[in-house]
Motif scaffolding. Sequence first.
Motif, PDB file in Angstrom:
ATOM      1  N   ALA A 343      31.303   3.403  33.157  1.00 42.08           N
ATOM      2  CA  ALA A 343      32.622   3.805  32.673  1.00 42.08           C
ATOM      3  C   ALA A 343      32.540   4.877  31.590  1.00 42.08           C
ATOM      4  N   ALA A 344      31.332   5.350  31.324  1.00 41.48           N
ATOM      5  CA  ALA A 344      31.101   6.377  30.298  1.00 41.48           C
ATOM      6  C   ALA A 344      31.593   5.917  28.923  1.00 41.48           C
ATOM      7  N   ASN A 345      31.430   4.625  28.643  1.00 42.33           N
ATOM      8  CA  ASN A 345      31.766   4.073  27.327  1.00 42.33           C
ATOM      9  C   ASN A 345      30.563   4.296  26.417  1.00 42.33           C
ATOM     10  N   TRP A 346      30.422   5.516  25.948  1.00 41.93           N
ATOM     11  CA  TRP A 346      29.201   5.893  25.245  1.00 41.93           C
ATOM     12  C   TRP A 346      29.054   5.199  23.898  1.00 41.93           C
ATOM     13  N   VAL A 347      30.178   4.979  23.203  1.00 41.90           N
ATOM     14  CA  VAL A 347      30.103   4.312  21.896  1.00 41.90           C
ATOM     15  C   VAL A 347      29.546   2.899  22.046  1.00 41.90           C
ATOM     16  N   GLY A 348      30.127   2.140  22.987  1.00 34.00           N
ATOM     17  CA  GLY A 348      29.659   0.776  23.206  1.00 34.00           C
ATOM     18  C   GLY A 348      28.228   0.735  23.702  1.00 34.00           C
ATOM     19  N   LEU A 349      27.906   1.633  24.608  1.00 33.90           N
ATOM     20  CA  LEU A 349      26.562   1.666  25.184  1.00 33.90           C
ATOM     21  C   LEU A 349      25.518   2.019  24.138  1.00 33.90           C
ATOM     22  N   ILE A 350      25.804   3.071  23.355  1.00 35.46           N
ATOM     23  CA  ILE A 350      24.837   3.510  22.342  1.00 35.46           C
ATOM     24  C   ILE A 350      24.661   2.448  21.264  1.00 35.46           C
ATOM     25  N   THR A 351      25.761   1.791  20.870  1.00 38.04           N
ATOM     26  CA  THR A 351      25.653   0.730  19.865  1.00 38.04           C
ATOM     27  C   THR A 351      24.774  -0.412  20.347  1.00 38.04           C
ATOM     28  N   ALA A 352      25.029  -0.853  21.575  1.00 36.13           N
ATOM     29  CA  ALA A 352      24.245  -1.967  22.129  1.00 36.13           C
ATOM     30  C   ALA A 352      22.787  -1.581  22.295  1.00 36.13           C
ATOM     31  N   LEU A 353      22.538  -0.381  22.822  1.00 38.71           N
ATOM     32  CA  LEU A 353      21.164   0.058  23.026  1.00 38.71           C
ATOM     33  C   LEU A 353      20.444   0.294  21.701  1.00 38.71           C
ATOM     34  N   SER A 354      21.182   0.709  20.696  1.00 45.44           N
ATOM     35  CA  SER A 354      20.565   0.930  19.387  1.00 45.44           C
ATOM     36  C   SER A 354      20.042  -0.375  18.795  1.00 45.44           C
ATOM     37  N   VAL A 355      20.866  -1.405  18.916  1.00 44.03           N
ATOM     38  CA  VAL A 355      20.431  -2.712  18.411  1.00 44.03           C
ATOM     39  C   VAL A 355      19.180  -3.169  19.144  1.00 44.03           C
ATOM     40  N   LEU A 356      19.222  -3.096  20.474  1.00 39.01           N
ATOM     41  CA  LEU A 356      18.065  -3.525  21.257  1.00 39.01           C
ATOM     42  C   LEU A 356      16.869  -2.608  21.036  1.00 39.01           C
ATOM     43  N   GLY A 357      17.131  -1.301  20.869  1.00 42.85           N
ATOM     44  CA  GLY A 357      16.050  -0.349  20.650  1.00 42.85           C
ATOM     45  C   GLY A 357      15.332  -0.578  19.337  1.00 42.85           C
ATOM     46  N   ILE A 358      16.101  -0.812  18.284  1.00 47.38           N
ATOM     47  CA  ILE A 358      15.492  -1.068  16.978  1.00 47.38           C
ATOM     48  C   ILE A 358      14.688  -2.365  17.016  1.00 47.38           C
ATOM     49  N   CYS A 359      15.205  -3.358  17.775  1.00 46.47           N
ATOM     50  CA  CYS A 359      14.438  -4.601  17.941  1.00 46.47           C
ATOM     51  C   CYS A 359      13.087  -4.296  18.566  1.00 46.47           C
ATOM     52  N   THR A 360      13.111  -3.464  19.611  1.00 45.72           N
ATOM     53  CA  THR A 360      11.874  -3.142  20.312  1.00 45.72           C
ATOM     54  C   THR A 360      10.912  -2.375  19.406  1.00 45.72           C
ATOM     55  N   LEU A 361      11.430  -1.413  18.642  1.00 53.62           N
ATOM     56  CA  LEU A 361      10.584  -0.648  17.728  1.00 53.62           C
ATOM     57  C   LEU A 361       9.948  -1.558  16.687  1.00 53.62           C
ATOM     58  N   HIS A 362      10.734  -2.519  16.224  1.00 50.29           N
ATOM     59  CA  HIS A 362      10.194  -3.433  15.225  1.00 50.29           C
ATOM     60  C   HIS A 362       9.055  -4.261  15.810  1.00 50.29           C
ATOM     61  N   LEU A 363       9.150  -4.555  17.114  1.00 47.27           N
ATOM     62  CA  LEU A 363       8.081  -5.320  17.735  1.00 47.27           C
ATOM     63  C   LEU A 363       6.835  -4.474  17.900  1.00 47.27           C
ATOM     64  N   ILE A 364       7.028  -3.170  18.173  1.00 44.32           N
ATOM     65  CA  ILE A 364       5.886  -2.282  18.373  1.00 44.32           C
ATOM     66  C   ILE A 364       5.242  -1.921  17.045  1.00 44.32           C
ATOM     67  N   ILE A 365       6.072  -1.705  16.008  1.00 43.40           N
ATOM     68  CA  ILE A 365       5.561  -1.308  14.690  1.00 43.40           C
ATOM     69  C   ILE A 365       6.004  -2.352  13.669  1.00 43.40           C
ATOM     70  N   PRO A 366       5.439  -3.536  13.694  1.00 39.50           N
ATOM     71  CA  PRO A 366       5.939  -4.626  12.858  1.00 39.50           C
ATOM     72  C   PRO A 366       5.779  -4.406  11.371  1.00 39.50           C
ATOM     73  N   HIS A 367       4.902  -3.499  10.940  1.00 40.75           N
ATOM     74  CA  HIS A 367       4.677  -3.325   9.509  1.00 40.75           C
ATOM     75  C   HIS A 367       5.383  -2.096   8.937  1.00 40.75           C
ATOM     76  N   ASP A 368       6.134  -1.418   9.745  1.00 39.40           N
ATOM     77  CA  ASP A 368       6.844  -0.227   9.277  1.00 39.40           C
ATOM     78  C   ASP A 368       8.078  -0.673   8.480  1.00 39.40           C
ATOM     79  N   THR A 369       8.105  -0.335   7.200  1.00 39.54           N
ATOM     80  CA  THR A 369       9.185  -0.807   6.324  1.00 39.54           C
ATOM     81  C   THR A 369      10.545  -0.293   6.775  1.00 39.54           C
ATOM     82  N   ALA A 370      10.613   0.960   7.171  1.00 38.30           N
ATOM     83  CA  ALA A 370      11.895   1.537   7.582  1.00 38.30           C
ATOM     84  C   ALA A 370      12.457   0.813   8.801  1.00 38.30           C
ATOM     85  N   ILE A 371      11.605   0.532   9.759  1.00 40.80           N
ATOM     86  CA  ILE A 371      12.048  -0.171  10.954  1.00 40.80           C
ATOM     87  C   ILE A 371      12.493  -1.590  10.593  1.00 40.80           C
ATOM     88  N   LEU A 372      11.781  -2.225   9.693  1.00 41.94           N
ATOM     89  CA  LEU A 372      12.145  -3.571   9.284  1.00 41.94           C
ATOM     90  C   LEU A 372      13.530  -3.588   8.655  1.00 41.94           C
TER      91      LEU A 372
END
Length: 411
Positions: A343-372
Amino acid sequence: MITLEELKKLRLIHLCIAITFFTSGLTVNFAQLLLHIFLKPFNKQLFRKLMYYLCYSFYCQLVFVADWYAGCTMRVYMDAEDEKKYGGKENVLLIMNHQYEIDWLAGWMISDKMGVLGNCKAYAKKAIRYVPCMGWAWWLAEFVFLNRDYDKDKEIIAKQLKIVFSYPDPTWLLLNAEGTRFTPSKHEASVKFAQERGMTVLKHHLIPRTKGFTTSLPTLRGICPVIYDINMVFKRDEKVPPTMLSLLNGKAVEPYLLMRRIPLEQVPTDEKAAADWLQKLFVEKDRIIDSFHETGSFFTTSGVKEVPYKIYGPRLSSLLNFAGWATYSLSCIFYYLISSLLAANWVGLITALSVLGICTLHLIIPHDTAILICSLICFLTVYWLMGLAINKTQISKGSSYGSNSKKASTN
């Protein structure tokens, strides 16, 4: 390759559990509301029968976390004949010590094993019923909500107890006679109060507040035949702290429970005598806990009759229930992502993916303070809600009640 133990510590897994819990909670709340509107006015028995299953489906998700996800082992000491003849087959008033963050969950675990989890109820603060999910579930399931105003509460207790024990299946009602969770400051106030009045000082409990108990007795007689005295404890040298965070990280804790069945007719009918009986019960409970901490046994120095313990395994129903809710909840998330994309709901899509993306980054780089920091920001809302529904709404959430040593124990 990541191990199962490491997998359980991942924020993404915690997020999935939180999503499942709150999605199912709101769904159960909606179903409860429908039952109140369309069924309760016409068939209260069927309404309460169905309410049992809704509550069980919601509550046992946290039992799943303890039993299956964290792998907790619970040792329950109870007279074998009492357990066989009465366990899960009668209405019960539970009197339990209130010292740990997850003592309420230990109570749910044993009630699940006894087959009464869906009908577990409690005396609770009125404000709790406005908390989303858990508070709403308790409100719609007809818990006993109190104002801590004796003149108002005595009427509420008399009316609500009749409702609580009119359910077609056995009901367990929890009364935290200490009034609040044990803390060092509250214990200090309790000790001072006892010393000033020549009462026995308790080491592991607060002086019980007897008004709620004595006010309940006239209504309880005839509809609730028995009290279960529950003494719950964790070993002091336990390496894993007994907290919800430990369980979410997949770390097992080992609660020990001594359950004693006390027929209600053993409690005096006179109000003052009944209050004295409760005080003496807590003196005995204090000896029981003290014996455990000093000797590793509930019985060695407490003078209480020794009974064998039983280890209850996890029930398959809690595993299947959680699997079903997780499938439903996570499917809704994936559906939202796909529909937002189409539906090209970019705001909702980007928000949801951002949350999941940051979760994934935190798993890959668990000691990075900024990601935490980013992860904590993204999870703030979810964990805040979890705190409200799991910690604040539980009886285990401590309040300032009991901190003032000037308040009488019978208020």
